[in-house]
Scaffold this active site. Structure first.
Site, mmCIF file in Angstrom:
data_model
loop_
_atom_site.group_PDB
_atom_site.id
_atom_site.type_symbol
_atom_site.label_atom_id
_atom_site.label_comp_id
_atom_site.label_asym_id
_atom_site.label_seq_id
_atom_site.Cartn_x
_atom_site.Cartn_y
_atom_site.Cartn_z
ATOM 1 N N THR A 1 0.838 -1.051 0.037
ATOM 2 C CA THR A 1 -0.014 0.121 0.168
ATOM 3 C C THR A 1 0.789 1.068 0.096
ATOM 4 O O THR A 1 0.538 2.184 -0.879
ATOM 5 C CB THR A 1 -1.079 0.103 1.286
ATOM 6 O OG1 THR A 1 -1.734 -1.070 1.141
ATOM 7 C CG2 THR A 1 -1.744 1.077 1.209
ATOM 8 N N THR A 2 1.911 1.273 0.726
ATOM 9 C CA THR A 2 2.768 2.555 0.985
ATOM 10 C C THR A 2 3.509 2.809 -0.359
ATOM 11 O O THR A 2 3.691 4.033 -0.563
ATOM 12 C CB THR A 2 3.906 2.101 1.974
ATOM 13 O OG1 THR A 2 3.047 1.966 3.306
ATOM 14 C CG2 THR A 2 4.994 3.404 2.174
ATOM 15 N N TYR B 1 -2.002 -10.945 3.028
ATOM 16 C CA TYR B 1 -1.807 -9.270 3.539
ATOM 17 C C TYR B 1 -3.267 -8.722 3.757
ATOM 18 O O TYR B 1 -3.957 -8.708 2.907
ATOM 19 C CB TYR B 1 -1.106 -8.621 2.477
ATOM 20 C CG TYR B 1 -1.176 -7.091 2.571
ATOM 21 C CD1 TYR B 1 -1.537 -6.315 3.834
ATOM 22 C CD2 TYR B 1 -0.792 -6.352 1.546
ATOM 23 C CE1 TYR B 1 -1.533 -5.240 4.049
ATOM 24 C CE2 TYR B 1 -0.705 -4.796 1.666
ATOM 25 C CZ TYR B 1 -1.002 -4.250 2.799
ATOM 26 O OH TYR B 1 -1.116 -2.979 2.996
ATOM 27 N N LYS C 1 0.077 -10.458 7.232
ATOM 28 C CA LYS C 1 0.537 -9.205 7.674
ATOM 29 C C LYS C 1 -0.854 -8.584 8.076
ATOM 30 O O LYS C 1 -1.727 -8.403 7.160
ATOM 31 C CB LYS C 1 0.965 -8.462 6.276
ATOM 32 C CG LYS C 1 1.346 -6.876 6.659
ATOM 33 C CD LYS C 1 1.696 -6.129 5.538
ATOM 34 C CE LYS C 1 2.005 -4.849 5.673
ATOM 35 N NZ LYS C 1 0.692 -3.845 5.814
ATOM 36 N N SER D 1 -3.075 -6.045 9.049
ATOM 37 C CA SER D 1 -3.428 -4.329 9.278
ATOM 38 C C SER D 1 -4.694 -4.001 9.590
ATOM 39 O O SER D 1 -5.098 -2.858 9.240
ATOM 40 C CB SER D 1 -2.840 -3.979 7.867
ATOM 41 O OG SER D 1 -1.554 -4.312 7.606
ATOM 42 N N GLY E 1 0.342 -4.364 11.442
ATOM 43 C CA GLY E 1 0.484 -3.498 10.614
ATOM 44 C C GLY E 1 -0.310 -2.161 10.862
ATOM 45 O O GLY E 1 -0.328 -1.434 10.002
ATOM 46 N N ASP F 1 0.722 1.080 12.986
ATOM 47 C CA ASP F 1 1.818 1.550 13.593
ATOM 48 C C ASP F 1 1.492 2.041 14.919
ATOM 49 O O ASP F 1 2.356 2.034 15.738
ATOM 50 C CB ASP F 1 2.586 2.310 12.631
ATOM 51 C CG ASP F 1 2.896 1.861 11.232
ATOM 52 O OD1 ASP F 1 2.541 0.740 11.223
ATOM 53 O OD2 ASP F 1 3.676 2.367 10.636
ATOM 54 N N GLU F 2 0.469 2.811 14.880
ATOM 55 C CA GLU F 2 0.066 3.477 15.934
ATOM 56 C C GLU F 2 -0.214 2.654 17.548
ATOM 57 O O GLU F 2 -0.482 3.357 18.445
ATOM 58 C CB GLU F 2 -0.999 4.558 15.818
ATOM 59 C CG GLU F 2 -2.161 4.142 15.273
ATOM 60 C CD GLU F 2 -2.271 3.868 13.798
ATOM 61 O OE1 GLU F 2 -3.452 4.001 13.231
ATOM 62 O OE2 GLU F 2 -1.288 3.927 13.247
ATOM 63 N N SER G 1 4.501 1.740 7.241
ATOM 64 C CA SER G 1 5.072 2.769 6.698
ATOM 65 C C SER G 1 6.075 3.880 7.478
ATOM 66 O O SER G 1 7.197 4.188 6.956
ATOM 67 C CB SER G 1 4.275 3.748 5.751
ATOM 68 O OG SER G 1 3.199 4.315 6.834
#
Length: 308
Positions: free
Chosen positions: A55-56, A147, A177, A179, A202, A204-205, A221
C-alpha cells in the site's frame, strides 16, 4: 536495537519497513533512489527487512511491468544487507498476481504477500482462500503471507477463518500481515498460529498492543523514518520495561495524531519521509494528490520536536 533477531528457521520477526516507491518529478519510476534508500534504512534506522510494492508503495497505481522493475531493484540492492525482502504480489487480477508471484521467485525474493481483491470482493473465507491458493501455486516454494487491510479492501472476512487449515491448501504459507484493528481476530490468529508462522502487525500507532497480543513483528510505513525508535520500543517490551515501551508508543501516537488532524495520506507520508531522510521520492501517483511543502514541513517539525 530490537532483540528480535532472525530466527534460525527463517521465521520473520522484528520490523519491516513498507517502502515508498520513488518517482521522478514527472511521475516515472525512479530506480536510482533505491540504493541510497536501502543505505538509509540499514544505516540510519536499523531496519533489516522490507515489504515492497504494498500500500505504501502505491502498488495498485503501478503497472505489472513497473512492479517487476521495482521488485528486481529492491532485491538486488538489499541482497546481503537485509534479512528479508517480502514482495507484495496482490492484484485485482488473478493472472497478474500469479505473474508477479512467479517473478518474485525468479528474482530471489524471501517471500510474497497477497492482498484480497477489492473490486470483485470475496464474500467468504472459502472464496478468499481459493484466490490465495491459486496465487501461491504459481510460486510454490516461496514463503507466502496473507496481507489483510480491511480499511482499504473493504473485505472484512475474519483472518482466523482464512487461516483455518490453510497449509493444506498452501503448504508454503508462513503467516499474516495483519493490518486491521480487531484485536479479537488478531488474538485468535496468534493462538492458532503454527510455530513457523509469523504474525506481523500493521497498525503502527498501536504496535505495542499487537506485541502484547503476541505478534512476532511488524510491517509499517512509519518505520521508514522512526524505525530506530520502534526498535527501542520492541527491545523495551521484550525486556519487560513497559513504561519505556509505552512512552515510545505514545510519542508515535502524538506524531500520527497531529498528522491525521492536518490531513495524512500516502502523499503526505511520502513527503514526510523525503523531508526526514533527505531522499528525493517524487510525488505520489494520481489519484493521490501531492502534499504541499508547507504541510509536510509542519509534520516534520513535529517529528523533530518529539524524537530529536
Amino acid at each position: 536495537m530490537s532483540t528480535m533477531a532472525p530466527a534460525a528457521d527463517g521465521k520473520v520477526t522484528g520490523l519491516l519497513a513498507a517502502t515508498f516507491t520513488p518517482f521522478t518529478a514527472q511521475g516515472e519510476v525512479n530506480l536510482s533512489v533505491i540504493g541510497p534508500y536501502v543505505d538509509y534504512l540499514t544505516e540510519k534506522q536499523g531496519i533489516k527487512g522490507i515489504f515492497v510494492n504494498g500500500t505504501t508503495g502505491e502498488s495498485m497505481s503501478l503497472s505489472v511491468a513497473e512492479r517487476k522493475l521495482l521488485a528486481e531493484e529492491w532485491c538486488q540492492r538489499a541482497k546481503g544487507r537485509m534479512d528479508n525482502v517480502i514482495v507484495h504480489a496482490g492484484c485485482m487480477s488473478l493472472k497478474d498476481s500469479q505473474d508477479l508471484a512467479r517473478h518474485a521467485a525468479d528474482i530471489g525474493a524471501d517471500g510474497i504477500a497477497v492482498i484480497s481483491p477489492s473490486f470483485f470482493k470475496p464474500r467468504t473465507a472459502e472464496s478468499l482462500r481459493k484466490f490465495l491458493q491459486e496465487v501461491a501455486s504459481a510460486a510454490p516454494t516461496l514463503p507466502f503471507y496473507y496481507y489483510q487491510i480491511p480499511s482499504l479492501t473493504g473485505v472484512n472476512v475474519p483472518v482466523r477463518d482464512v487461516i483455518e487449515d490453510i497449509e493444506k491448501l498452501i503448504p508454503s504459507f508462513r503467516g499474516v500481515k495483519f493490518s486491521g484493528s480487531d484485536l479479537l481476530d488478531l488474538g485468535q490468529c496468534v493462538t492458532y498460529s503454527q510455530p513457523r508462522w509469523s504474525i506481523l502487525y500493521g497498525v503502527d500507532e498501536q504496535l505495542l498492543a499487537g506485541l502484547a497480543m503476541g505478534a512476532n513483528g511488524a510491517v509499517g510505513s512509519t518505520y521508514n523514518y522512526i524505525g530506530r525508535y520502534v526498535n527501542q520500543l520492541i527491545s523495551a517490551f521484550e525486556t519487560g520495561d513497559l513504561v519505556r515501551a509505552r512512552t515510545i508508543q505514545f510519542k508515535i501516537q502524538e506524531l500520527l495524531g497531529y498528522a491525521i488532524k492536518l490531513g495524512f495520506d500516502i502523499g503526505v507520508n511520502k513527503q514526510l519521509m523525503a523531508k526526514v531522510s533527505g531522499l528525493f521520492l517524487g510525488p505520489p501517483r494520481l489519484p493521490v494528490m501531492p502534499c504541499s511543502p508547507a504541510h509536510a514541513q509542519l509534520i516534520a517539525q513535529k517529528y523533530h520536536s518529539i524524537f530529536i
